[in-house]
Design a protein around this motif. Sequence first.
Motif, PDB file in Angstrom:
ATOM      1  N   LYS A 135      -9.395 -43.038  36.062  1.00 54.41           N
ATOM      2  CA  LYS A 135      -8.577 -42.435  37.112  1.00 54.41           C
ATOM      3  C   LYS A 135      -7.515 -41.508  36.522  1.00 54.41           C
ATOM      4  O   LYS A 135      -7.362 -40.359  36.961  1.00 54.41           O
ATOM      5  N   ILE A 136      -6.773 -41.981  35.531  1.00 57.33           N
ATOM      6  CA  ILE A 136      -5.721 -41.157  34.944  1.00 57.33           C
ATOM      7  C   ILE A 136      -6.333 -40.019  34.142  1.00 57.33           C
ATOM      8  O   ILE A 136      -5.786 -38.909  34.069  1.00 57.33           O
ATOM      9  N   LYS A 139      -7.159 -37.154  36.443  1.00 56.89           N
ATOM     10  CA  LYS A 139      -5.947 -36.457  36.855  1.00 56.89           C
ATOM     11  C   LYS A 139      -5.573 -35.364  35.855  1.00 56.89           C
ATOM     12  O   LYS A 139      -5.154 -34.264  36.243  1.00 56.89           O
ATOM     13  N   TYR A 140      -5.732 -35.677  34.569  1.00 57.93           N
ATOM     14  CA  TYR A 140      -5.315 -34.738  33.522  1.00 57.93           C
ATOM     15  C   TYR A 140      -6.489 -34.070  32.817  1.00 57.93           C
ATOM     16  O   TYR A 140      -6.305 -33.460  31.770  1.00 57.93           O
ATOM     17  N   ASN A 233      -6.061 -31.274  42.929  1.00 62.42           N
ATOM     18  CA  ASN A 233      -5.012 -31.834  43.774  1.00 62.42           C
ATOM     19  C   ASN A 233      -5.379 -33.205  44.332  1.00 62.42           C
ATOM     20  O   ASN A 233      -4.506 -34.006  44.681  1.00 62.42           O
ATOM     21  N   SER A 234      -6.676 -33.502  44.377  1.00 55.96           N
ATOM     22  CA  SER A 234      -7.114 -34.785  44.941  1.00 55.96           C
ATOM     23  C   SER A 234      -6.723 -35.978  44.080  1.00 55.96           C
ATOM     24  O   SER A 234      -6.751 -37.121  44.552  1.00 55.96           O
ATOM     25  N   PHE A 235      -6.324 -35.736  42.845  1.00 56.39           N
ATOM     26  CA  PHE A 235      -5.938 -36.818  41.943  1.00 56.39           C
ATOM     27  C   PHE A 235      -4.432 -37.002  41.852  1.00 56.39           C
ATOM     28  O   PHE A 235      -3.949 -37.837  41.079  1.00 56.39           O
ATOM     29  N   ARG A 236      -3.690 -36.235  42.642  1.00 52.30           N
ATOM     30  CA  ARG A 236      -2.237 -36.405  42.650  1.00 52.30           C
ATOM     31  C   ARG A 236      -1.859 -37.702  43.338  1.00 52.30           C
ATOM     32  O   ARG A 236      -2.612 -38.244  44.149  1.00 52.30           O
ATOM     33  N   ASP A 237      -0.660 -38.162  43.040  1.00 53.02           N
ATOM     34  CA  ASP A 237      -0.153 -39.394  43.647  1.00 53.02           C
ATOM     35  C   ASP A 237       0.421 -39.159  45.036  1.00 53.02           C
ATOM     36  O   ASP A 237       0.846 -40.097  45.700  1.00 53.02           O
ATOM     37  N   LEU A 257       1.191 -29.530  36.068  1.00 56.05           N
ATOM     38  CA  LEU A 257       0.339 -30.619  35.584  1.00 56.05           C
ATOM     39  C   LEU A 257       0.621 -30.888  34.108  1.00 56.05           C
ATOM     40  O   LEU A 257       0.688 -32.046  33.675  1.00 56.05           O
ATOM     41  N   LYS A 260       3.831 -32.833  33.713  1.00 50.26           N
ATOM     42  CA  LYS A 260       3.646 -34.256  34.055  1.00 50.26           C
ATOM     43  C   LYS A 260       2.915 -34.983  32.939  1.00 50.26           C
ATOM     44  O   LYS A 260       3.202 -36.151  32.653  1.00 50.26           O
TER      45      LYS A 260
END
Length: 265
Positions: A135-136, A139-140, A233-237, A257, A260
């Motif tokens: 998951k993380i 995101k990156y 953007n779908s992986f943002r919190d 990104l 972060k």
Amino acid sequence: EQSRLKFPFILQPNINELLKKYLLIKLGVQYRSISTAMHSRKAIVDFLKETNFLNLDRVVKLRDEIAHWSDTRKRSIHILQEFIRFSNLDNKREYYTVLNGVSIPDSNTRTLPSYQSIITFDYIIQDFIINSDDKIKMKYYPILIWWELTKIIPLRPIELYLLEREWVYEENGKYYIHLVRRKKKHGDLRYTRIAPLNEIEISHELYNLLSYYIKEANKFNNSKYILNYEFMNSFRDFNPNNKRNQDFCGGGSFRKLLLKFYKEV
């Protein structure tokens, strides 16, 4: 006129290798133009010739000589400092100390990260690839793509953002990425006499890295871009309030990104 990047120290191959590595970082990590790289090369070459490759006997005279340098040349001192920090040459500390004491006229030039910083960041990236959960990592993932690509291929930011999914492919057991180079400024075109390659062979590992992200992105939408804004953007919190019609990631989104990533990883 000859305007290619040249490495003139035939009898000093170690100096040529240092110059090549330094300029590759300029082009591949900082996205500097060929004209900027040529300016850096000239400043370094002139300085090495004048100081007889940082000969210790030249240090005292250098202090007096710099006082008579033009403002334009003084603004190039940061280039010399970067190269000296990057190098493993004898007497680098003495020369860096002299240059560091010079008052530099105002300039907006950014400095090159130290070589150690680049190695450290690469270690962090590799550790993140191996040890982070899915998951993380997703995101990156654009950061991983950016870093792994630009280690081997000099890319302008816009060339990265506009990479298309179908441009990563296998052919006859080899792996490639297709690139579309953005046009340089008119003044920069004369600095290159070799047409940039459009088809770049890449490693199997890099191909797998890109292919995995593309496969997941294709499940999400049918955008043609690898760094699609909506998929990233779908992986943002959280869900941002602003709505964008832009299909690909822009510079602002990528920088946010990256910041972060610096904070969280």
